[in-house]
Design a protein around this motif. Structure first.
Motif, PDB file in Angstrom:
ATOM      1  N   ASP A  17       0.815  -1.218   0.000  1.00  0.00           N
ATOM      2  CA  ASP A  17       0.000   0.000   0.000  1.00  0.00           C
ATOM      3  C   ASP A  17       0.846   1.264   0.000  1.00  0.00           C
ATOM      4  OD1 ASP A  17      -2.228  -1.617   0.038  1.00  0.00           O
ATOM      5  OD2 ASP A  17      -2.627  -1.355   2.183  1.00  0.00           O
ATOM      6  N   GLY A  18       2.153   1.144   0.182  1.00  0.00           N
ATOM      7  CA  GLY A  18       3.038   2.302   0.172  1.00  0.00           C
ATOM      8  C   GLY A  18       3.066   3.073   1.474  1.00  0.00           C
ATOM      9  N   VAL A  19       2.632   2.457   2.568  1.00  0.00           N
ATOM     10  CA  VAL A  19       2.599   3.139   3.864  1.00  0.00           C
ATOM     11  C   VAL A  19       4.000   3.540   4.313  1.00  0.00           C
ATOM     12  CG1 VAL A  19       2.051   2.837   6.319  1.00  0.00           C
ATOM     13  CG2 VAL A  19       0.471   2.016   4.573  1.00  0.00           C
ATOM     14  N   PHE A  20       4.971   2.691   4.074  1.00  0.00           N
ATOM     15  CA  PHE A  20       6.333   2.964   4.520  1.00  0.00           C
ATOM     16  C   PHE A  20       7.036   4.009   3.666  1.00  0.00           C
ATOM     17  CE2 PHE A  20       5.906  -1.601   5.983  1.00  0.00           C
ATOM     18  CZ  PHE A  20       5.606  -1.269   7.281  1.00  0.00           C
ATOM     19  N   ASP A  21       6.513   4.287   2.480  1.00  0.00           N
ATOM     20  CA  ASP A  21       7.133   5.276   1.591  1.00  0.00           C
ATOM     21  C   ASP A  21       6.984   6.694   2.122  1.00  0.00           C
ATOM     22  OD1 ASP A  21       7.782   3.184  -0.067  1.00  0.00           O
ATOM     23  OD2 ASP A  21       6.029   3.465  -1.368  1.00  0.00           O
ATOM     24  N   ARG A  22       5.984   6.910   2.932  1.00  0.00           N
ATOM     25  CA  ARG A  22       5.724   8.262   3.430  1.00  0.00           C
ATOM     26  C   ARG A  22       6.428   8.559   4.760  1.00  0.00           C
ATOM     27  NH1 ARG A  22       0.509   6.472   1.620  1.00  0.00           N
ATOM     28  NH2 ARG A  22      -0.002   5.921   3.748  1.00  0.00           N
ATOM     29  N   LEU A  23       7.180   7.626   5.242  1.00  0.00           N
ATOM     30  CA  LEU A  23       7.877   7.834   6.511  1.00  0.00           C
ATOM     31  C   LEU A  23       9.051   8.784   6.333  1.00  0.00           C
ATOM     32  CD1 LEU A  23       7.976   4.196   7.925  1.00  0.00           C
ATOM     33  CD2 LEU A  23       6.463   6.057   8.606  1.00  0.00           C
ATOM     34  N   GLU A  24       9.334   9.549   7.396  1.00  0.00           N
ATOM     35  CA  GLU A  24      10.476  10.460   7.372  1.00  0.00           C
ATOM     36  C   GLU A  24      11.761   9.657   7.209  1.00  0.00           C
ATOM     37  OE1 GLU A  24      12.836  13.384  10.443  1.00  0.00           O
ATOM     38  OE2 GLU A  24      10.693  13.077  10.736  1.00  0.00           O
ATOM     39  N   GLY A  25      12.597  10.053   6.291  1.00  0.00           N
ATOM     40  CA  GLY A  25      13.868   9.375   6.057  1.00  0.00           C
ATOM     41  C   GLY A  25      13.752   8.142   5.192  1.00  0.00           C
ATOM     42  N   ALA A  26      12.612   7.976   4.506  1.00  0.00           N
ATOM     43  CA  ALA A  26      12.423   6.802   3.651  1.00  0.00           C
ATOM     44  C   ALA A  26      13.480   6.791   2.554  1.00  0.00           C
ATOM     45  CB  ALA A  26      11.024   6.815   3.037  1.00  0.00           C
ATOM     46  N   GLY A  27      14.088   5.649   2.330  1.00  0.00           N
ATOM     47  CA  GLY A  27      15.103   5.501   1.291  1.00  0.00           C
ATOM     48  C   GLY A  27      16.495   5.920   1.717  1.00  0.00           C
ATOM     49  N   LYS A  28      16.628   6.441   2.921  1.00  0.00           N
ATOM     50  CA  LYS A  28      17.938   6.868   3.421  1.00  0.00           C
ATOM     51  C   LYS A  28      18.465   5.800   4.392  1.00  0.00           C
ATOM     52  CE  LYS A  28      16.686  11.725   3.183  1.00  0.00           C
ATOM     53  NZ  LYS A  28      16.432  12.935   3.968  1.00  0.00           N
ATOM     54  N   PRO A  29      19.793   5.695   4.518  1.00  0.00           N
ATOM     55  CA  PRO A  29      20.326   4.718   5.474  1.00  0.00           C
ATOM     56  C   PRO A  29      20.015   5.135   6.909  1.00  0.00           C
ATOM     57  CG  PRO A  29      22.094   6.027   4.529  1.00  0.00           C
ATOM     58  CD  PRO A  29      20.842   6.401   3.800  1.00  0.00           C
ATOM     59  N   LEU A  30      19.955   4.148   7.776  1.00  0.00           N
ATOM     60  CA  LEU A  30      19.713   4.434   9.190  1.00  0.00           C
ATOM     61  C   LEU A  30      20.908   5.174   9.780  1.00  0.00           C
ATOM     62  CD1 LEU A  30      18.196   1.043  10.360  1.00  0.00           C
ATOM     63  CD2 LEU A  30      16.993   3.202  10.050  1.00  0.00           C
ATOM     64  N   PRO A  31      20.679   6.097  10.714  1.00  0.00           N
ATOM     65  CA  PRO A  31      21.795   6.821  11.327  1.00  0.00           C
ATOM     66  C   PRO A  31      22.662   5.870  12.143  1.00  0.00           C
ATOM     67  CG  PRO A  31      19.755   7.328  12.468  1.00  0.00           C
ATOM     68  CD  PRO A  31      19.396   6.505  11.265  1.00  0.00           C
ATOM     69  N   GLU A  32      23.945   6.174  12.180  1.00  0.00           N
ATOM     70  CA  GLU A  32      24.879   5.370  12.959  1.00  0.00           C
ATOM     71  C   GLU A  32      24.664   5.646  14.444  1.00  0.00           C
ATOM     72  OE1 GLU A  32      27.219   3.086  12.056  1.00  0.00           O
ATOM     73  OE2 GLU A  32      26.413   3.237  10.031  1.00  0.00           O
ATOM     74  N   ARG A  33      24.476   4.599  15.209  1.00  0.00           N
ATOM     75  CA  ARG A  33      24.350   4.723  16.658  1.00  0.00           C
ATOM     76  C   ARG A  33      25.179   3.624  17.293  1.00  0.00           C
ATOM     77  NH1 ARG A  33      18.081   5.612  18.160  1.00  0.00           N
ATOM     78  NH2 ARG A  33      18.186   3.365  18.178  1.00  0.00           N
ATOM     79  N   PRO A  34      25.831   3.958  18.386  1.00  0.00           N
ATOM     80  CA  PRO A  34      26.602   2.903  19.052  1.00  0.00           C
ATOM     81  C   PRO A  34      25.656   1.846  19.607  1.00  0.00           C
ATOM     82  CG  PRO A  34      26.533   4.877  20.398  1.00  0.00           C
ATOM     83  CD  PRO A  34      25.899   5.220  19.080  1.00  0.00           C
ATOM     84  N   PRO A  35      26.096   0.604  19.639  1.00  0.00           N
ATOM     85  CA  PRO A  35      25.232  -0.452  20.192  1.00  0.00           C
ATOM     86  C   PRO A  35      24.964  -0.207  21.673  1.00  0.00           C
ATOM     87  CG  PRO A  35      27.443  -1.296  19.799  1.00  0.00           C
ATOM     88  CD  PRO A  35      27.396   0.104  19.241  1.00  0.00           C
ATOM     89  N   GLU A  36      23.749  -0.532  22.103  1.00  0.00           N
ATOM     90  CA  GLU A  36      23.368  -0.349  23.503  1.00  0.00           C
ATOM     91  C   GLU A  36      23.057  -1.699  24.120  1.00  0.00           C
ATOM     92  OE1 GLU A  36      20.870   3.408  24.358  1.00  0.00           O
ATOM     93  OE2 GLU A  36      20.208   2.699  22.401  1.00  0.00           O
TER      94      GLU A  36
END
Length: 104
Positions: A17-36
């Protein structure tokens, strides 16, 4: 039908349905975060919810009582303030140990 199959079907339907296409940052890599670890994740979630663990409140009370104790010169008042500090420190240590045991 197992729950994971139902969840997977819902995700596939939302993708179609394209629900995930409208999310902020769609198509961009996830930000780097240190493992928790589990403790770090739990603390972050509680902080975002505005919840302060009792351990942190007690630590502030212990620090405040130490500051009050440093200013007291009367021996009787100092003895009473030390008793309050000892009680607070004990409660703080119990809370801290309970958290450590819980997250093991």
């Amino acid at each position: 039908m197992p729950a994971h199959n139902l969840a997977e079907r819902q995700i596939l339907k939302a993708q179609a349905d394209g629900v995930f296409d409208r999310l902020e940052g769609a198509g961009k890599p996830l930000p780097e975060r240190p493992p928790e670890d589990a403790v770090g994740i739990a603390m972050r979630i509680m902080a975002q919810a505005g919840v302060v663990p009792r351990e942190f409140e007690l630590k502030k009370e212990v620090d405040a009582q130490r500051a009050r104790l440093a200013a007291i010169t009367d021996p009787a008042a100092r003895k009473q303030a030390m008793a309050v500090l000892t009680n607070l420190q004990l409660r703080y240590d119990i809370e801290r140990e309970a958290r450590r045991r819980f997250y093991r």
